[in-house]
Design a protein around this motif. Sequence first.
Motif, PDB file in Angstrom:
ATOM      1  N   ALA A  72       0.841  -1.188   0.000  1.00  0.00           N
ATOM      2  CA  ALA A  72       0.000   0.000   0.000  1.00  0.00           C
ATOM      3  C   ALA A  72       0.876   1.238   0.000  1.00  0.00           C
ATOM      4  O   ALA A  72       2.011   1.217   0.472  1.00  0.00           O
ATOM      5  CB  ALA A  72      -0.911   0.004   1.222  1.00  0.00           C
ATOM      6  N   MET A  73       0.335   2.286  -0.541  1.00  0.00           N
ATOM      7  CA  MET A  73       1.061   3.542  -0.578  1.00  0.00           C
ATOM      8  C   MET A  73       0.918   4.226   0.779  1.00  0.00           C
ATOM      9  O   MET A  73      -0.158   4.224   1.376  1.00  0.00           O
ATOM     10  CB  MET A  73       0.481   4.431  -1.683  1.00  0.00           C
ATOM     11  N   GLU A  74       2.006   4.806   1.240  1.00  0.00           N
ATOM     12  CA  GLU A  74       1.973   5.512   2.512  1.00  0.00           C
ATOM     13  C   GLU A  74       1.160   6.786   2.358  1.00  0.00           C
ATOM     14  O   GLU A  74       1.297   7.517   1.383  1.00  0.00           O
ATOM     15  CB  GLU A  74       3.399   5.849   2.939  1.00  0.00           C
ATOM     16  N   LEU A  75       0.310   7.059   3.336  1.00  0.00           N
ATOM     17  CA  LEU A  75      -0.569   8.216   3.288  1.00  0.00           C
ATOM     18  C   LEU A  75      -0.361   9.032   4.546  1.00  0.00           C
ATOM     19  O   LEU A  75      -0.549   8.537   5.657  1.00  0.00           O
ATOM     20  CB  LEU A  75      -2.025   7.757   3.171  1.00  0.00           C
ATOM     21  N   ASN A  76       0.038  10.266   4.381  1.00  0.00           N
ATOM     22  CA  ASN A  76       0.223  11.172   5.501  1.00  0.00           C
ATOM     23  C   ASN A  76      -0.854  12.240   5.457  1.00  0.00           C
ATOM     24  O   ASN A  76      -1.004  12.921   4.449  1.00  0.00           O
ATOM     25  CB  ASN A  76       1.608  11.831   5.453  1.00  0.00           C
ATOM     26  N   LYS A 109       5.354   8.905  -7.822  1.00  0.00           N
ATOM     27  CA  LYS A 109       6.400   8.057  -7.240  1.00  0.00           C
ATOM     28  C   LYS A 109       7.655   8.060  -8.110  1.00  0.00           C
ATOM     29  O   LYS A 109       8.767   8.166  -7.595  1.00  0.00           O
ATOM     30  CB  LYS A 109       5.848   6.630  -7.079  1.00  0.00           C
ATOM     31  N   ILE A 110       7.485   7.964  -9.421  1.00  0.00           N
ATOM     32  CA  ILE A 110       8.618   7.909 -10.336  1.00  0.00           C
ATOM     33  C   ILE A 110       9.410   9.219 -10.309  1.00  0.00           C
ATOM     34  O   ILE A 110      10.638   9.214 -10.276  1.00  0.00           O
ATOM     35  CB  ILE A 110       8.150   7.586 -11.771  1.00  0.00           C
ATOM     36  N   THR A 111       8.696  10.345 -10.316  1.00  0.00           N
ATOM     37  CA  THR A 111       9.366  11.647 -10.344  1.00  0.00           C
ATOM     38  C   THR A 111       9.752  12.126  -8.954  1.00  0.00           C
ATOM     39  O   THR A 111      10.294  13.215  -8.818  1.00  0.00           O
ATOM     40  CB  THR A 111       8.474  12.703 -11.024  1.00  0.00           C
ATOM     41  N   ASP A 112       9.469  11.332  -7.946  1.00  0.00           N
ATOM     42  CA  ASP A 112       9.854  11.617  -6.565  1.00  0.00           C
ATOM     43  C   ASP A 112       9.250  12.926  -6.049  1.00  0.00           C
ATOM     44  O   ASP A 112       9.918  13.722  -5.399  1.00  0.00           O
ATOM     45  CB  ASP A 112      11.379  11.629  -6.423  1.00  0.00           C
ATOM     46  N   VAL A 113       7.971  13.131  -6.348  1.00  0.00           N
ATOM     47  CA  VAL A 113       7.243  14.272  -5.782  1.00  0.00           C
ATOM     48  C   VAL A 113       6.846  13.880  -4.369  1.00  0.00           C
ATOM     49  O   VAL A 113       6.132  12.899  -4.163  1.00  0.00           O
ATOM     50  CB  VAL A 113       6.012  14.628  -6.636  1.00  0.00           C
ATOM     51  N   GLN A 114       7.321  14.656  -3.394  1.00  0.00           N
ATOM     52  CA  GLN A 114       7.108  14.302  -1.989  1.00  0.00           C
ATOM     53  C   GLN A 114       5.736  14.717  -1.469  1.00  0.00           C
ATOM     54  O   GLN A 114       5.178  14.060  -0.606  1.00  0.00           O
ATOM     55  CB  GLN A 114       8.196  14.933  -1.118  1.00  0.00           C
ATOM     56  N   GLN A 115       5.202  15.830  -1.977  1.00  0.00           N
ATOM     57  CA  GLN A 115       3.926  16.331  -1.480  1.00  0.00           C
ATOM     58  C   GLN A 115       2.915  16.394  -2.619  1.00  0.00           C
ATOM     59  O   GLN A 115       3.099  17.135  -3.577  1.00  0.00           O
ATOM     60  CB  GLN A 115       4.103  17.717  -0.870  1.00  0.00           C
ATOM     61  N   PHE A 116       1.860  15.626  -2.469  1.00  0.00           N
ATOM     62  CA  PHE A 116       0.771  15.675  -3.437  1.00  0.00           C
ATOM     63  C   PHE A 116      -0.521  15.316  -2.741  1.00  0.00           C
ATOM     64  O   PHE A 116      -0.522  14.707  -1.671  1.00  0.00           O
ATOM     65  CB  PHE A 116       1.024  14.754  -4.643  1.00  0.00           C
ATOM     66  N   ALA A 117      -1.623  15.736  -3.336  1.00  0.00           N
ATOM     67  CA  ALA A 117      -2.940  15.498  -2.755  1.00  0.00           C
ATOM     68  C   ALA A 117      -3.938  15.227  -3.867  1.00  0.00           C
ATOM     69  O   ALA A 117      -3.763  15.685  -4.999  1.00  0.00           O
ATOM     70  CB  ALA A 117      -3.387  16.710  -1.941  1.00  0.00           C
ATOM     71  N   ILE A 118      -4.978  14.494  -3.526  1.00  0.00           N
ATOM     72  CA  ILE A 118      -6.085  14.251  -4.453  1.00  0.00           C
ATOM     73  C   ILE A 118      -7.255  15.087  -3.952  1.00  0.00           C
ATOM     74  O   ILE A 118      -7.648  14.977  -2.786  1.00  0.00           O
ATOM     75  CB  ILE A 118      -6.459  12.761  -4.504  1.00  0.00           C
ATOM     76  N   ALA A 119      -7.791  15.924  -4.819  1.00  0.00           N
ATOM     77  CA  ALA A 119      -8.868  16.831  -4.425  1.00  0.00           C
ATOM     78  C   ALA A 119     -10.025  16.739  -5.411  1.00  0.00           C
ATOM     79  O   ALA A 119      -9.878  16.208  -6.520  1.00  0.00           O
ATOM     80  CB  ALA A 119      -8.339  18.261  -4.368  1.00  0.00           C
ATOM     81  N   ASP A 120     -11.165  17.262  -4.996  1.00  0.00           N
ATOM     82  CA  ASP A 120     -12.320  17.341  -5.887  1.00  0.00           C
ATOM     83  C   ASP A 120     -12.055  18.417  -6.939  1.00  0.00           C
ATOM     84  O   ASP A 120     -11.438  19.446  -6.656  1.00  0.00           O
ATOM     85  CB  ASP A 120     -13.580  17.695  -5.100  1.00  0.00           C
ATOM     86  N   GLU A 146       9.735  19.267 -15.621  1.00  0.00           N
ATOM     87  CA  GLU A 146      10.011  20.643 -16.044  1.00  0.00           C
ATOM     88  C   GLU A 146       9.392  21.648 -15.071  1.00  0.00           C
ATOM     89  O   GLU A 146      10.019  22.656 -14.737  1.00  0.00           O
ATOM     90  CB  GLU A 146       9.483  20.879 -17.461  1.00  0.00           C
ATOM     91  N   THR A 147       8.188  21.395 -14.612  1.00  0.00           N
ATOM     92  CA  THR A 147       7.542  22.307 -13.667  1.00  0.00           C
ATOM     93  C   THR A 147       8.270  22.295 -12.335  1.00  0.00           C
ATOM     94  O   THR A 147       8.440  23.348 -11.711  1.00  0.00           O
ATOM     95  CB  THR A 147       6.060  21.915 -13.480  1.00  0.00           C
ATOM     96  N   ARG A 148       8.710  21.134 -11.904  1.00  0.00           N
ATOM     97  CA  ARG A 148       9.455  21.057 -10.640  1.00  0.00           C
ATOM     98  C   ARG A 148      10.755  21.848 -10.735  1.00  0.00           C
ATOM     99  O   ARG A 148      11.135  22.550  -9.799  1.00  0.00           O
ATOM    100  CB  ARG A 148       9.740  19.608 -10.269  1.00  0.00           C
ATOM    101  N   LYS A 149      11.427  21.747 -11.881  1.00  0.00           N
ATOM    102  CA  LYS A 149      12.669  22.506 -12.068  1.00  0.00           C
ATOM    103  C   LYS A 149      12.388  24.009 -12.029  1.00  0.00           C
ATOM    104  O   LYS A 149      13.114  24.776 -11.410  1.00  0.00           O
ATOM    105  CB  LYS A 149      13.308  22.116 -13.410  1.00  0.00           C
ATOM    106  N   TYR A 150      11.290  24.433 -12.667  1.00  0.00           N
ATOM    107  CA  TYR A 150      10.910  25.847 -12.680  1.00  0.00           C
ATOM    108  C   TYR A 150      10.591  26.334 -11.263  1.00  0.00           C
ATOM    109  O   TYR A 150      11.031  27.409 -10.861  1.00  0.00           O
ATOM    110  CB  TYR A 150       9.705  26.052 -13.611  1.00  0.00           C
ATOM    111  N   VAL A 151       9.840  25.554 -10.500  1.00  0.00           N
ATOM    112  CA  VAL A 151       9.483  25.936  -9.131  1.00  0.00           C
ATOM    113  C   VAL A 151      10.724  26.016  -8.257  1.00  0.00           C
ATOM    114  O   VAL A 151      10.888  26.944  -7.462  1.00  0.00           O
ATOM    115  CB  VAL A 151       8.444  24.937  -8.540  1.00  0.00           C
ATOM    116  N   GLN A 152      11.628  25.074  -8.414  1.00  0.00           N
ATOM    117  CA  GLN A 152      12.863  25.080  -7.619  1.00  0.00           C
ATOM    118  C   GLN A 152      13.707  26.312  -7.928  1.00  0.00           C
ATOM    119  O   GLN A 152      14.275  26.912  -7.019  1.00  0.00           O
ATOM    120  CB  GLN A 152      13.658  23.793  -7.885  1.00  0.00           C
ATOM    121  N   GLN A 153      13.770  26.697  -9.201  1.00  0.00           N
ATOM    122  CA  GLN A 153      14.566  27.868  -9.579  1.00  0.00           C
ATOM    123  C   GLN A 153      13.936  29.166  -9.103  1.00  0.00           C
ATOM    124  O   GLN A 153      14.643  30.085  -8.690  1.00  0.00           O
ATOM    125  CB  GLN A 153      14.758  27.912 -11.097  1.00  0.00           C
ATOM    126  N   THR A 154      12.629  29.273  -9.163  1.00  0.00           N
ATOM    127  CA  THR A 154      11.974  30.542  -8.831  1.00  0.00           C
ATOM    128  C   THR A 154      11.718  30.714  -7.341  1.00  0.00           C
ATOM    129  O   THR A 154      11.823  31.820  -6.834  1.00  0.00           O
ATOM    130  CB  THR A 154      10.637  30.674  -9.588  1.00  0.00           C
TER     131      THR A 154
END
Length: 173
Positions: A51-55, A147-158, A111-119
Motif C-alpha cells: 500500500a502507498m503511505e498516506l500522511n 512516485k517515479i518523479t519523486d514528488v514528496q507532497q501531493f494530494a487528491i482533491a475534488d 520541467e515544472t518542478r525545475k521551474y518551481v525550484q529555480q523561482t
Amino acid sequence: MAELNTTPEKSGNKTRSKKAAVKVDLTAMVDLAFLLITFFMLTTSLTKPKAMELNMPVGDVSDPVGESRTMTICLGKDNKAMYYLGLADKPLIAPAVTNYSGSGLRHAILETRKYVQQTTGKAMIVIIKPAESSVYGNLVNTLDEMKITDVQQFAIADIAAKDINLLKENQAF
C-alpha cells in the motif's frame, strides 16, 4: 466403467480359479493428504499487501502554501491530463494538455518542478483533480508518476468548476 470378471473361464481343458477383487483402503492416504495440506498452509508465509503511505495533516494548517509552487493536474477523458502552475484564474504556467507517456505527464512534472525550484527555492506541491469523465486507471498512472518523479507532497482533491471549464476549453472533458 470396467468390471472385473470373477467367473471362472475355461480355456481349453484348464479351469481358472476364482480370484477375489482387490480392495485398497485409502483412509490413510486421505489422512496424510490433509496433514500435508495443513502443514503447508501453516508454514507458508502469505504475501503482505503493498500500500502507498498516506500522511494526513494534523489540525489546522497554519502555513499556507503559495500558488507559485502548486501544480494542478486535472484528469480528463481519452487518457488526457491538463496541468498548470498557480491558480486556475491566473496561472503562472498556462494550462496545457498532455498524455500519460514518459514524454507527456512525466516530462511536464519534471520541467515544472525545475521551474518551481529555480523561482522559489522550495519543493513543488501537486494537486491531482480527477474529473467525472476520467477513468480510475488514469488516477493510478498519475500516482505512479508521483512516485517515479519523486514528488514528496501531493494530494487528491475534488475538481472545481473553473477546472472543468478549462478542461472543456481544451477538449479534454
